[in-house]
Design an enzyme around this catalytic site. Structure first.
Site, PDB file in Angstrom:
ATOM      1  CG  ASP A 139      -2.111   0.921   0.937  1.00 16.79           C
ATOM      2  OD1 ASP A 139      -2.686   0.952  -0.157  1.00 16.79           O
ATOM      3  OD2 ASP A 139      -2.723   1.304   1.879  1.00 16.79           O
TER       4      ASP A 139
ATOM      5  CE1 TYR B  22      -7.782   0.804   1.814  1.00 20.24           C
ATOM      6  CE2 TYR B  22      -8.380   0.720  -0.863  1.00 20.24           C
ATOM      7  CZ  TYR B  22      -7.318   0.014   0.456  1.00 20.24           C
ATOM      8  OH  TYR B  22      -6.596  -0.688   0.447  1.00 20.24           O
TER       9      TYR B  22
ATOM     10  CE1 TYR C 241      -7.655   4.288   4.396  1.00 20.60           C
ATOM     11  CE2 TYR C 241      -6.799   2.585   5.489  1.00 20.60           C
ATOM     12  CZ  TYR C 241      -6.665   3.668   4.742  1.00 20.60           C
ATOM     13  OH  TYR C 241      -5.483   3.644   3.969  1.00 20.60           O
TER      14      TYR C 241
ATOM     15  CD  GLU D  11      -8.285  -0.027  -4.553  1.00 22.32           C
ATOM     16  OE1 GLU D  11      -8.048  -0.835  -3.708  1.00 22.32           O
ATOM     17  OE2 GLU D  11      -7.848   0.987  -4.845  1.00 22.32           O
TER      18      GLU D  11
ATOM     19  CB  CYS E 224      -8.699   4.132  -4.755  1.00 25.38           C
ATOM     20  SG  CYS E 224      -7.663   3.906  -3.158  1.00 25.38           S
TER      21      CYS E 224
END
Length: 621
Positions: free
Chosen positions: A111, A221, A248, A290, A217
């Protein structure tokens, strides 16, 4: 009983909405009545649409700035893609808190590579846009990514992640970052490279493309953060990955996700339809990347999903059972059979006024329509009364299968009597078998249903048997519906019409008429299965008539929003749990590399809003 028809004084929509191509029987839209089935009958005041059903742990699905915004449309359109992210082994193990540390370390290292590229792409988008407000917004988003990298740095130190050890990005990370960089650089089919962009508008268009590739993305998330937050116990802080989840689910990150969507909306306002199509394709590709990113994380541990992961065809057999009406189909089969009957009567009335040449049809289309209305009214009133009588007994504190089975015995008697009324009324006489088959071929099934069964059946490694148990009066209709999708090997267990010279006599060969008949058919199938393999049974249904089978199966999955099913089930101690939280609970029970078994008659049923969830749960991505 085929849970007959609930009439609404609404123009018939079946022809336009539920056939994939024009019917060769007759234009059904000419009728003034729309047959809406009540296989799981709901009063009109309480019935809900599928779009009202919450997802997974019932955390709010990430809202876009406005209901008609570009991102909202994409999010809804690609539900089948982002749903898969929830059911990836990585996300499930992370949510359960038993993801192995080495896997999490590897994920963080990957990541970090990704986020560095993400920040770079924001910078490239900022350089392209000519709008000052957009420049400021994109700059803020880039700063938030840099802050996210700092959070990762703290996790790296806390968990002792050695980035030098995992310094090289894996193939999935490279594929994703290359895609983002290429998009921001204008390397898209039909798009000029940055150096050739002549006008500020062309540059802003390129910034919109970059945001289109980045937004999934952020949205995903933010959604996962909220979904996984539900599994953190506020009274204790023992979840090993709570810091990651909280980052998140935080207001700051949620705001950043919405800001990204806002900016994409702003930059897309002046784009043409063709250019918006490009953004949609970029959005979808990014969402798929993803999923690939999650799937690429190494997991050397047992996981509860997908079911197929632990499946060994040499030792195991997956037995899939499903109801048909409103579980697989969009409209109940009885609605189509009724429309065919009325059309047939109308054609004969027009062509043969005295009907002397066809002894099987003995009423006009007007009389036929009226008869169906009467049968519908009798059925709906009787069904509601049956359900209310079932609920008159004392509510069970604990799961009581025998009590439920006894209560549904009374409902079974009602269903059979209702079937007899239909037969005695003669409304199923004179239906041509070829008309029925053509109608079946044109039936549209629920989104994802056909593709799920196609994938299951075509995968030789799964060793799966598929059985459909239905109250449908005419198995030919169901067989044709599945055959049109190449699903000839699906085993159909339903009632059958009796024919003379290809025309129905109005009689029915009764095989599955009631909840008791269904569960008996289920048990008979399992009794006849080979004993040399371990069987895992999954039953998918939507109504009270499916309750016993749902409970007998190792995994009972309720699709749809039948309130009567929930009322009756809850009355006898049945628990209804959204599937995703149920999977997380099962994952938490993994001890010493051993998975907790799924077992029938537990009193727990799992709820989903679509076949997409079922596919992700059983098959994975």
């Amino acid at each position: 009983m085929q849970k007959l028809l609930h009439f609404r004084r609404t123009p018939s929509l079946i022809h336009n909405r539920f056939f994939s191509r024009p019917s060769s029987i007759s234009p059904l839209s000419q009728f003034s009545l729309f047959f809406s089935c009540i296989r799981s009958y709901e009063p009109l005041s309480t019935a809900r649409c599928f779009s009202d059903i919450p997802m997974a742990s019932s955390a709010t699905v990430l809202p876009a700035p406005t209901d008609d915004s570009l991102c909202r449309k994409f999010w809804i359109k690609f539900t089948n893609v982002w749903t898969q992210a929830l059911y990836t082994p990585f996300v499930v193990s992370l949510a359960a808190g038993n993801l192995k540390l080495d896997s999490f370390r590897h994920y963080i290292a990957q990541d970090v590579h990704f986020l560095r590229t993400f920040a770079k792409v924001y910078e490239m988008a900022e350089e392209c846009t000519d709008d000052d407000d957009a420049k400021v917004g994109i700059c803020q988003l880039r700063q938030s990514v840099l802050e996210e990298l700092k959070m990762h740095d703290s996790i790296v130190k806390e968990w002792g992640v050695d980035l030098s050890k995992d310094s090289l990005p894996n193939a999935a990370t490279v594929k994703y970052t290359d895609f983002l960089l290429a998009t921001a650089a204008g390397k898209i089919g039909g798009v000029k490279a940055p150096g050739k962009l002549a006008t500020p508008f062309e540059k802003t268009k390129l910034a919109a493309y970059a945001l289109g590739a980045m937004t999934p993305c952020m949205s995903l998330y933010a959604f996962l953060g909220k979904e996984l937050q539900a599994f953190l116990d506020p009274s204790e802080d023992t979840h090993p990955y709570s810091k990651w989840i909280k980052s998140y689910s935080s207001n700051a990150f949620q705001a950043s996700a919405l800001q990204t969507e806002d900016l994409l909306e702003k930059l897309s306002v002046s784009l043409t339809g063709e250019e918006l199509d490009i953004i949609e394709k970029l959005y979808l590709q990014a969402m798929k990347l993803e999923i690939e990113f999650f799937l690429a994380q190494p997991l050397n541990q047992k996981t509860a999903v997908p079911l197929a992961r632990e499946h060994n065809p040499a030792e195991h057999c997956l037995m899939l059972f499903s109801d048909f009406d409103l579980t697989c189909s969009v409209v109940d089969s009885s609605a189509f059979l009724a429309e065919i009957a009325i059309i047939t009567a109308q054609k004969l009335t027009q062509n043969q006024p005295n009907q002397s040449e066809n002894q099987l049809v003995r009423m006009s289309s007007v009389d036929m329509r009226g008869m169906w209305a009467d049968l519908s009214k009798q059925y709906t009133e009787g069904y509601e009364q049956c359900v209310e009588e079932i609920l008159q007994c004392s509510k069970e504190e604990n799961f009581n299968y025998e009590g439920l089975r006894k209560a549904l015995g009374d409902l079974s008697d009602f269903e059979k009597k209702a079937n007899l009324r239909v037969i005695d009324a003669g409304v199923l006489k004179g239906l041509n078998v070829e008309d029925i088959k053509r109608t079946g071929e044109r039936l549209i099934l629920q989104d994802g249903c056909t593709s799920f069964f196609q994938t299951v059946i075509s995968n030789e490694n799964l060793n799966t048997k598929v059985h459909v148990l239905s109250y449908c009066w005419c198995s030919d209709l169901i067989k044709s519906a599945f055959s049109s999708g190449g699903l000839d090997t699906v085993h159909i267990h339903a009632n059958e019409f009796v024919y003379e010279n290809s025309l129905s006599t109005g009689e029915i060969v009764k095989k599955v008429e009631s909840p008791i008949d269904k569960v008996q058919a289920f048990n008979d199938i399992m009794q006849n299965c080979s004993k040399d393999k371990k069987h895992l049974t999954v039953y998918i249904g939507d109504s009270v008539g499916d309750l016993l089978c749902l409970l007998e199966a190792d995994i009972g999955i309720v699709i749809g929003s039948s309130s009567s099913l929930r009322r009756v089930g809850t009355h006898f101690g049945v628990s209804f749990v959204p599937l995703f939280p149920g999977v997380i609970k099962k994952q938490k029970q993994c001890v010493d590399e051993s998975l907790s078994k799924w077992e029938g008659l537990s009193g727990v049923l799992y709820t989903v809003s679509s076949w997409t969830e079922i596919c992700a749960f059983v098959l994975g991505s």
